[in-house]
Design a protein around this motif. Structure first.
Motif, mmCIF file in Angstrom:
data_model
loop_
_atom_site.group_PDB
_atom_site.id
_atom_site.type_symbol
_atom_site.label_atom_id
_atom_site.label_comp_id
_atom_site.label_asym_id
_atom_site.label_seq_id
_atom_site.Cartn_x
_atom_site.Cartn_y
_atom_site.Cartn_z
ATOM 1 N N SER A 99 0.698 -1.200 -0.014
ATOM 2 C CA SER A 99 0.049 -0.014 0.082
ATOM 3 C C SER A 99 0.784 1.271 -0.059
ATOM 4 C CB SER A 99 -0.710 0.114 1.438
ATOM 5 O OG SER A 99 -0.291 -0.135 2.473
ATOM 6 N N HIS A 100 0.135 2.406 -0.273
ATOM 7 C CA HIS A 100 0.720 3.691 -0.266
ATOM 8 C C HIS A 100 2.112 3.768 -1.129
ATOM 9 C CE1 HIS A 100 -2.027 4.438 3.156
ATOM 10 N NE2 HIS A 100 -1.288 3.397 3.666
ATOM 11 N N PRO A 101 1.902 3.545 -2.392
ATOM 12 C CA PRO A 101 3.091 3.688 -3.260
ATOM 13 C C PRO A 101 3.776 4.862 -3.426
ATOM 14 C CG PRO A 101 1.008 3.354 -4.396
ATOM 15 C CD PRO A 101 0.613 3.297 -3.134
ATOM 16 N N ALA A 102 3.022 6.011 -3.554
ATOM 17 C CA ALA A 102 3.851 7.282 -3.427
ATOM 18 C C ALA A 102 4.732 7.510 -2.160
ATOM 19 C CB ALA A 102 2.847 8.403 -3.472
ATOM 20 N N GLU A 103 4.330 7.102 -1.039
ATOM 21 C CA GLU A 103 4.907 7.324 0.098
ATOM 22 C C GLU A 103 6.051 6.295 0.131
ATOM 23 O OE1 GLU A 103 2.381 6.671 3.890
ATOM 24 O OE2 GLU A 103 0.623 7.658 2.854
ATOM 25 N N GLU A 104 5.934 5.203 -0.266
ATOM 26 C CA GLU A 104 6.970 4.242 -0.586
ATOM 27 C C GLU A 104 8.235 4.920 -1.390
ATOM 28 O OE1 GLU A 104 9.583 1.148 0.344
ATOM 29 O OE2 GLU A 104 7.730 1.487 1.395
ATOM 30 N N LEU A 105 8.031 5.383 -2.733
ATOM 31 C CA LEU A 105 8.834 5.859 -3.677
ATOM 32 C C LEU A 105 9.472 7.184 -2.912
ATOM 33 C CD1 LEU A 105 9.840 5.711 -6.129
ATOM 34 C CD2 LEU A 105 8.220 7.100 -6.944
ATOM 35 N N LEU A 106 8.751 7.982 -2.208
ATOM 36 C CA LEU A 106 9.495 9.020 -1.611
ATOM 37 C C LEU A 106 10.363 8.691 -0.436
ATOM 38 C CD1 LEU A 106 9.657 12.179 -0.925
ATOM 39 C CD2 LEU A 106 7.754 12.107 0.657
ATOM 40 N N LYS A 107 9.920 7.708 0.175
ATOM 41 C CA LYS A 107 11.188 7.154 1.212
ATOM 42 C C LYS A 107 12.310 6.614 0.634
ATOM 43 C CE LYS A 107 9.122 3.967 3.568
ATOM 44 N NZ LYS A 107 8.718 2.890 4.302
ATOM 45 N N VAL A 121 2.567 2.201 -15.399
ATOM 46 C CA VAL A 121 1.474 3.047 -15.909
ATOM 47 C C VAL A 121 0.395 3.451 -14.743
ATOM 48 C CG1 VAL A 121 -0.319 3.531 -18.039
ATOM 49 C CG2 VAL A 121 2.171 2.463 -18.528
ATOM 50 N N SER A 122 0.080 2.456 -14.113
ATOM 51 C CA SER A 122 -1.061 2.456 -13.353
ATOM 52 C C SER A 122 -0.773 3.532 -12.112
ATOM 53 C CB SER A 122 -1.636 1.161 -12.610
ATOM 54 O OG SER A 122 -0.210 0.561 -12.090
ATOM 55 N N LEU A 123 0.785 3.532 -11.533
ATOM 56 C CA LEU A 123 0.929 4.475 -10.651
ATOM 57 C C LEU A 123 1.460 5.681 -11.037
ATOM 58 C CD1 LEU A 123 3.067 1.763 -8.813
ATOM 59 C CD2 LEU A 123 0.778 2.623 -8.201
ATOM 60 N N LEU A 124 1.714 6.161 -12.567
ATOM 61 C CA LEU A 124 2.114 7.154 -12.900
ATOM 62 C C LEU A 124 1.379 8.502 -12.343
ATOM 63 C CD1 LEU A 124 4.428 8.606 -14.671
ATOM 64 C CD2 LEU A 124 2.832 8.428 -16.598
ATOM 65 N N PRO A 125 0.125 8.518 -12.658
ATOM 66 C CA PRO A 125 -0.626 9.923 -12.217
ATOM 67 C C PRO A 125 -0.161 10.101 -10.696
ATOM 68 C CG PRO A 125 -2.089 8.352 -13.413
ATOM 69 C CD PRO A 125 -0.960 7.728 -13.083
ATOM 70 N N GLU A 126 -0.626 9.088 -9.837
ATOM 71 C CA GLU A 126 -0.186 9.429 -8.325
ATOM 72 C C GLU A 126 1.226 9.912 -8.141
ATOM 73 O OE1 GLU A 126 -0.314 6.814 -4.210
ATOM 74 O OE2 GLU A 126 -0.954 5.883 -6.092
ATOM 75 N N PHE A 127 2.356 9.271 -9.064
ATOM 76 C CA PHE A 127 3.775 9.778 -8.829
ATOM 77 C C PHE A 127 4.046 11.126 -9.215
ATOM 78 C CE2 PHE A 127 5.368 5.043 -8.700
ATOM 79 C CZ PHE A 127 5.131 4.966 -7.542
ATOM 80 N N ILE A 128 3.437 11.547 -10.253
ATOM 81 C CA ILE A 128 3.432 12.831 -10.861
ATOM 82 C C ILE A 128 2.624 13.708 -9.749
ATOM 83 C CG2 ILE A 128 2.590 14.270 -12.648
ATOM 84 C CD1 ILE A 128 2.825 12.092 -14.538
ATOM 85 N N GLN A 129 1.438 13.478 -9.471
ATOM 86 C CA GLN A 129 0.872 14.349 -8.541
ATOM 87 C C GLN A 129 1.566 14.421 -7.095
ATOM 88 O OE1 GLN A 129 -1.826 15.821 -9.088
ATOM 89 N NE2 GLN A 129 -1.978 16.731 -7.086
ATOM 90 N N ALA A 130 2.495 13.546 -6.703
ATOM 91 C CA ALA A 130 3.179 13.746 -5.707
ATOM 92 C C ALA A 130 4.566 14.248 -5.932
ATOM 93 C CB ALA A 130 3.502 12.547 -4.833
ATOM 94 N N GLY A 131 4.602 14.605 -7.143
ATOM 95 C CA GLY A 131 6.122 15.374 -7.600
ATOM 96 C C GLY A 131 7.342 14.595 -7.426
ATOM 97 N N LEU A 132 7.135 13.145 -7.811
ATOM 98 C CA LEU A 132 8.180 12.363 -7.524
ATOM 99 C C LEU A 132 8.979 12.041 -8.791
ATOM 100 C CD1 LEU A 132 6.526 9.697 -5.119
ATOM 101 C CD2 LEU A 132 8.242 11.529 -4.421
ATOM 102 N N ILE A 133 8.543 12.120 -10.030
ATOM 103 C CA ILE A 133 9.206 11.919 -11.127
ATOM 104 C C ILE A 133 10.024 13.014 -11.502
ATOM 105 C CG2 ILE A 133 8.848 10.948 -13.606
ATOM 106 C CD1 ILE A 133 7.857 8.906 -11.565
ATOM 107 N N ASP A 134 11.174 12.751 -11.885
ATOM 108 C CA ASP A 134 12.091 14.011 -12.355
ATOM 109 C C ASP A 134 12.290 13.939 -13.707
ATOM 110 O OD1 ASP A 134 12.877 14.921 -9.491
ATOM 111 O OD2 ASP A 134 13.825 12.947 -9.363
ATOM 112 N N GLU A 135 12.432 12.564 -14.453
ATOM 113 C CA GLU A 135 12.347 12.712 -15.841
ATOM 114 C C GLU A 135 11.674 11.403 -16.347
ATOM 115 O OE1 GLU A 135 16.761 11.720 -16.885
ATOM 116 O OE2 GLU A 135 16.566 9.815 -15.437
ATOM 117 N N PHE A 136 11.460 11.530 -17.668
ATOM 118 C CA PHE A 136 10.697 10.696 -18.572
ATOM 119 C C PHE A 136 11.427 10.316 -19.788
ATOM 120 C CE2 PHE A 136 7.600 13.386 -16.196
ATOM 121 C CZ PHE A 136 6.801 12.631 -15.732
ATOM 122 N N GLN A 137 11.435 9.027 -19.995
ATOM 123 C CA GLN A 137 12.265 8.389 -20.971
ATOM 124 C C GLN A 137 11.363 7.541 -21.821
ATOM 125 O OE1 GLN A 137 15.506 6.725 -19.008
ATOM 126 N NE2 GLN A 137 16.840 8.274 -19.686
#
Length: 183
Positions: A99-107, A121-137
């Motif tokens: 659970s809580h993928p954005a919290e885990e990625l931030l940690k 792809v399923s987690l991408l919107p949540e990660f973008i919303q949390a400001g966690l993605i720095d680059e896209f390839q």
């Protein structure tokens, strides 16, 4: 702080179904090179099950081309996290997060280490919303498939995400690699 890169194959019409693509040797070489600075892969369940055990088997048996074998060896050497509520077991280099993928990625992003590559792809919107993605390839394949999972669905982002194109590679196969940084 570690950087987080989102990497994905995509069709010309915006779908991310890897079963529809047949990457060329040069595209596999590109993805192998992008993994050189990565020390953690963060998958959703669907992508994890698509990538493993297939590439693990190729790495073990050396059953692919030389390029496929190099990609498989590099990919399977990297530690992995998979976000899943349903998986019961994974290989020894993978850890399940329930659970809580954005919290885990931030940690994970705040821990020492090299780059984290996100392939979900399923987690991408949540990660973008949390400001966690720095680059896209993104590697755009010269096909239109008309079905599958779109990169983003309508309404999945609350606000526009502006990106800066920093590199483009056109492959002989017709694929195009696009590298963007978050502005």
């Amino acid at each position: 702080m570690r950087s987080v890169s989102f990497s994905m194959n995509i069709s010309l019409d915006g779908y991310c179904d890897h079963t529809m693509f047949n990457p060329s040797e040069e595209v596999l070489e590109y993805f192998t090179a992008t993994l050189s600075g990565v020390d953690l892969l963060f998958f959703g369940r669907v992508m994890y099950q698509l990538m493993f055990p297939y590439w693990a088997d190729v790495a073990q048996t050396k059953s692919g081309t030389a390029t496929e074998n190099r990609f498989a060896e590099r990919l399977t050497a990297i530690d992995r996290v998979v976000m899943s509520r349903s998986l019961n077991s994974v290989d020894d280099k993978t850890r399940i997060v329930r659970s809580h993928p954005a919290e885990e990625l931030l940690k994970l992003k705040q821990q020492p280490g090299d780059k984290i590559s996100v392939d979900s792809v399923s987690l991408l919107p949540e990660f973008i919303q949390a400001g966690l993605i720095d680059e896209f390839q993104l590697v755009v394949h010269p096909v239109m498939v008309g079905q599958g999972r779109p990169l983003l669905t309508g309404g999945s982002l609350q606000e526009t995400l502006n990106l800066k194109l920093v590199d483009t590679i056109a492959f002989k196969s017709g694929n195009v690699a696009l590298h963007y940084l978050k502005q």
